[in-house]
Scaffold this motif. Structure first.
Motif, short mmCIF file in Angstrom:
data_model
loop_
_atom_site.label_atom_id
_atom_site.label_comp_id
_atom_site.label_asym_id
_atom_site.label_seq_id
_atom_site.Cartn_x
_atom_site.Cartn_y
_atom_site.Cartn_z
N LEU A 59 0.85 -1.19 0.00
CA LEU A 59 0.00 0.00 0.00
C LEU A 59 0.88 1.24 0.00
O LEU A 59 1.48 1.59 1.02
CB LEU A 59 -0.90 0.01 1.24
N LEU A 60 0.95 1.93 -1.11
CA LEU A 60 1.88 3.05 -1.26
C LEU A 60 1.46 4.28 -0.47
O LEU A 60 2.32 5.08 -0.07
CB LEU A 60 2.05 3.40 -2.73
N ASP A 61 0.17 4.47 -0.24
CA ASP A 61 -0.30 5.64 0.49
C ASP A 61 -0.47 5.39 1.97
O ASP A 61 -0.96 6.25 2.70
CB ASP A 61 -1.64 6.11 -0.10
N ALA A 62 -0.08 4.23 2.43
CA ALA A 62 -0.26 3.87 3.84
C ALA A 62 1.01 3.25 4.38
O ALA A 62 1.06 2.07 4.75
CB ALA A 62 -1.46 2.93 4.02
N GLY A 63 2.07 4.05 4.41
CA GLY A 63 3.32 3.62 5.01
C GLY A 63 4.06 2.53 4.27
O GLY A 63 4.96 1.90 4.83
N ALA A 105 -1.90 4.31 17.16
CA ALA A 105 -0.59 4.75 16.70
C ALA A 105 -0.14 6.02 17.41
O ALA A 105 -0.89 6.66 18.13
CB ALA A 105 -0.60 4.98 15.19
N LEU A 106 1.10 6.39 17.17
CA LEU A 106 1.65 7.61 17.78
C LEU A 106 0.86 8.84 17.38
O LEU A 106 0.72 9.79 18.16
CB LEU A 106 3.12 7.78 17.35
N ARG A 107 0.33 8.85 16.18
CA ARG A 107 -0.47 9.99 15.70
C ARG A 107 -1.96 9.66 15.73
O ARG A 107 -2.74 10.36 15.12
CB ARG A 107 -0.03 10.37 14.29
N ASN A 108 -2.33 8.62 16.43
CA ASN A 108 -3.70 8.17 16.57
C ASN A 108 -4.05 7.12 15.51
O ASN A 108 -4.19 5.95 15.83
CB ASN A 108 -4.69 9.34 16.54
N ALA A 109 -4.19 7.50 14.24
CA ALA A 109 -4.72 6.60 13.22
C ALA A 109 -3.76 5.43 12.94
O ALA A 109 -2.57 5.63 12.68
CB ALA A 109 -5.00 7.36 11.93
N TRP A 110 -4.32 4.22 12.98
CA TRP A 110 -3.59 3.00 12.67
C TRP A 110 -4.59 2.00 12.10
O TRP A 110 -5.78 2.10 12.35
CB TRP A 110 -2.95 2.43 13.94
N ALA A 118 -5.09 -2.33 10.96
CA ALA A 118 -4.57 -3.68 11.17
C ALA A 118 -4.33 -4.39 9.85
O ALA A 118 -5.04 -4.18 8.86
CB ALA A 118 -5.54 -4.49 12.03
N GLY A 119 -3.33 -5.28 9.85
CA GLY A 119 -3.09 -6.14 8.70
C GLY A 119 -1.73 -5.95 8.09
O GLY A 119 -1.09 -4.91 8.21
N GLY A 120 -1.24 -7.00 7.41
CA GLY A 120 0.00 -6.94 6.65
C GLY A 120 1.23 -6.78 7.50
O GLY A 120 1.28 -7.17 8.67
N VAL A 121 2.28 -6.20 6.90
CA VAL A 121 3.55 -5.95 7.58
C VAL A 121 3.79 -4.45 7.59
O VAL A 121 3.92 -3.81 6.54
CB VAL A 121 4.73 -6.65 6.87
N GLU A 122 3.86 -3.89 8.78
CA GLU A 122 4.05 -2.46 8.99
C GLU A 122 5.51 -2.19 9.33
O GLU A 122 6.11 -2.91 10.14
CB GLU A 122 3.14 -2.00 10.13
N TRP A 123 6.06 -1.12 8.76
CA TRP A 123 7.46 -0.75 8.98
C TRP A 123 7.51 0.41 9.98
O TRP A 123 7.15 1.52 9.65
CB TRP A 123 8.11 -0.36 7.66
N ASN A 124 7.93 0.12 11.20
CA ASN A 124 7.89 1.11 12.28
C ASN A 124 9.28 1.67 12.57
O ASN A 124 10.20 0.93 12.90
CB ASN A 124 7.34 0.47 13.55
N PRO A 162 4.96 7.28 13.02
CA PRO A 162 4.25 8.46 12.50
C PRO A 162 3.92 8.37 11.02
O PRO A 162 3.04 9.09 10.54
CB PRO A 162 5.23 9.61 12.77
N THR A 163 4.62 7.51 10.28
CA THR A 163 4.40 7.43 8.83
C THR A 163 3.45 6.30 8.44
O THR A 163 3.28 6.03 7.26
CB THR A 163 5.74 7.23 8.10
N THR A 164 2.80 5.66 9.41
CA THR A 164 2.00 4.48 9.09
C THR A 164 0.79 4.78 8.23
O THR A 164 0.33 3.93 7.49
CB THR A 164 1.58 3.75 10.39
#
Length: 651
Positions: free
Chosen positions: A90-94, A122-127, A129-135, A143-145
């Motif tokens: 997902l290019l627009d979601a982190g 999340a740190l900025r509220n919105a998060w 679920a699913g897949g592999v997130e790069w934190n 913050p970039t999720t």
């Protein structure tokens, strides 16, 4: 087939993140990762757990304007594919790795959420679920999720296409780069990660790859460790045996009673990996080169609150667990990253298959069976060679632009070049000028002319900066806006006395809600509640139509037990704001506290939905229980829709 990289769109029911909250988060709210008791932590963990903590997520603004209404929408994705695997990002979601399909079996290896639904984790509220997130950056979901990443096409020397995603992380002022690729016939997706610290000073660093996989009754999580650090919502670190401790089996998530983190303590010299395998001994395995040292299991638990959270993040029947990999042994730590350092590692994701009798038998046999299967899939020596070979291409310029991220990297490049610093001029990660937008434009003006645009005092600034290089420029600029922005920078650096003076100077130049609000937040932080209420009242009179400000004001009044005042403010809000779930929650709480049970009952029976309710927040369950207690008589069962409790009972 040969390895391919294509762009596409993915349609799914979506609740969009929405615009940012324009009020700067000057002081960090409650952090579920704060360690109250180091307990069994050793010296290294104790030191790292106290290092690098941040007072807020500034300069980022919060993302809290999403709802629960979903419409089918298209998401821009990049797809990597060979004859074994198909990976979707997902290019627009982190840059989230959203799906990883094993083509011969048709098996989805990840929990690929059927919906895109933000929630407050999340740190900025919105998060979501699913897949592999790069934190990256600091403890918590990055913050970039929910932000777009820059994406380009690169090429390995053998012609294999590479999806390169990258961004400038504003909190630590570093650049991170994710190079994902699928060599021809490779049974694993390879992900090469680079973090670059371009600064002249050490920065605290954090990285965790957060992997969601489906949860089933027979799924077992296996990692090469006999002990682990367990962290629950009492914020205490406990060292426990694996797979069993305190009479409980820890490696079958479906048997977990409560929500918890389990950080496997992998012995020195062991290979680093983690797998989640079903009753047939098959499932996702993740491994890496040695720099990515930590491995973790997170479970929601088998209680109503944990189940409710999974439904909240997806749909009924969509249970999942998380297996994770990070730089430190636990997610409670930062590591010191030296000035001008580059950290690199390679991760691999694929389908693990092992003897199911061994996987679900003795722990030592389970570990041996999974590691043997992993060695056949991709051995440690092969990953080390991959990391070494990447030196010949990972810093090369891309061959095609695919997708734009934010404009903050381009602005940071301008700022540094103006000071004679060319550390951002990396061929691998260009930050194009065309990405500069409305959030960056005031800062470009300040950098180029020494002045900010006059700005409409009735409109909050679109962005803030906390890097010290902006301080002298703001000192020299004239007007209410430079004073306001200077105060935010000073507050973020810890100089709250100077911030207070700057905000009062901003008000002297031009009365504005934004400086009054910041003063109110500062007075709350100091415990000066009377002064805080006065400041918020002045801010609210100047900007009565901003819901975010109204919520802060009413929330403060409730904390001070000023229910009548809070109800008066609520009564004066626009009709659409009074229907917001957060406002309805505040109104119901006031009604219960003042004994207006008819009003409280009406609101509760109609249903109070708070899309941005925070992980570990029990306001809804407390409201229900408080209402029942005030009514007297037998207390009814807590409705499932109001139960977001993460730790209803101990083990």
């Amino acid at each position: 087939m040969n390895s391919a990289l294509t762009l596409s769109v993915l349609s799914m029911p979506t609740a969009w993140v929405g615009p940012v909250n324009p009020l700067p988060p000057l002081f960090r709210a409650g952090d579920p990762h704060v360690v109250a008791d180091l307990g069994d932590a050793d010296e290294e963990l104790s030191r790292n757990a106290g290092y690098g903590r941040v007072s807020s997520v500034m300069p980022y603004l919060m993302q809290d304007s999403y709802g629960r209404e979903r419409t089918t929408a298209e998401h821009r994705v990049a797809v990597l594919e060979n004859d074994v695997l198909r990976a979707t990002f997902l290019l627009d979601a982190g840059g989230r790795l959203w799906s990883l399909i094993h083509k011969p079996s048709g098996r989805e290896l990840l929990f690929s959420n059927p919906v895109f639904q933000p929630a407050n984790l999340a740190l900025r509220n919105a998060w979501f679920a699913g897949g592999v997130e790069w934190n990256i950056g600091t403890i918590g979901h990055t913050p970039t999720t929910c932000e777009p990443l820059h994406a380009v096409r690169a090429v390995r020397p053998d012609g294999t296409p590479v999806l390169r995603m990258y961004e400038y992380e504003r909190l630590r002022r570093v650049v991170f780069q994710i190079d994902a690729y699928l060599p021809e016939s490779s049974p694993v997706l390879l992900v090469h990660v680079t973090i670059v610290n371009p600064n002249d000073h050490e920065v605290p660093m954090y990285w965790w790859s957060n992997i969601a996989v489906p949860q089933g009754e027979n799924v077992r999580v296996v990692a090469p460790a006999d002990e682990a650090y367990r962290f629950t919502y009492d914020k205490t670190i406990r060292r426990v045996a694996v797979p069993e401790s305190d009479g409980l089996e820890r490696t079958y998530p479906s048997r977990a009673v409560n929500s918890s983190d389990l950080f496997f303590d992998i012995p020195a010299g062991s290979r680093h990996w983690i797998a989640a395998l079903d009753g047939a001994g098959a499932g996702l395995v993740q491994t890496s080169t040695k720099r990515l040292a930590g491995r973790k299991l997170f479970v929601w638990g088998k209680h109503t609150g944990g189940e409710r959270w999974q439904e909240w993040l997806s749909e009924p029947g969509q249970g999942y667990l998380e297996i994770q990999a990070g730089l430190a042994r636990t997610q409670l730590e930062h590591l010191p990253m030296p000035a001008h350092a580059q950290w690199r590692w390679v991760e691999a994701y694929g389908l693990a298959q092992a003897d199911p009798v061994a996987v679900h038998g003795d722990w030592a046999q389970a570990r041996a069976a999974v590691e043997s299967g992993l060695d056949e899939l991709v051995d440690a020596t092969g990953l080390d060679k991959e990391l070494l070979a990447a030196e010949s291409w990972v810093d090369s310029a891309p061959v095609e632009h695919l997708h734009s991220g934010t404009g903050w990297g381009a602005l940071e490049h301008r700022l540094r070049v103006a000071a004679g610093d060319h550390s951002f001029e990396r061929a691998a990660t260009p930050f194009p000028e065309h990405t500069l937008g409305p959030e960056q434009l005031p800062w470009i003006s300040l950098l180029d002319t020494g002045e900010l645009p006059a700005g409409d005092v009735s409109t909050p600034p679109p962005s803030y900066q906390v890097a010290p290089e902006w301080g002298p420029l703001l000192e020299d600029a004239q007007g209410w806006l430079p004073c306001l922005l200077r105060g935010v920078l000073q507050c973020s650096s810890g100089d709250v006395e100077a911030a207070e003076k700057s905000w009062f100077a901003s008000i002297t130049e031009m009365p504005n809600a934004w400086a009054w609000r910041n003063l109110g937040a500062l007075f709350v932080h100091r415990g000066e509640h009377e002064t805080a209420v006065e400041a918020y009242a002045k801010a609210h009179r100047l900007a009565p139509g901003l819901l975010a400000l109204s919520l802060e004001y009413v929330g403060l009044l409730l904390e001070l037990n000023r229910q009548a005042h809070a109800l008066a403010v609520i009564a004066g809000l626009p009709a659409e704001h009074r229907q917001d779930g957060r406002v309805r929650l505040f109104e119901a709480r006031c009604a219960v506290d003042t004994g207006d049970l008819a009003r409280a009952g009406r609101l509760i029976d109609e249903g109070i939905v708070v899309p941005a309710i925070r992980e570990s927040n029990v306001a809804l369950s407390d409201l229900w229980l408080g209402y029942q207690a005030k009514r007297g008589g037998p207390i009814a069962e807590l409705p499932r829709d109001y139960d977001f409790r993460m730790h209803p009972r101990g083990e």
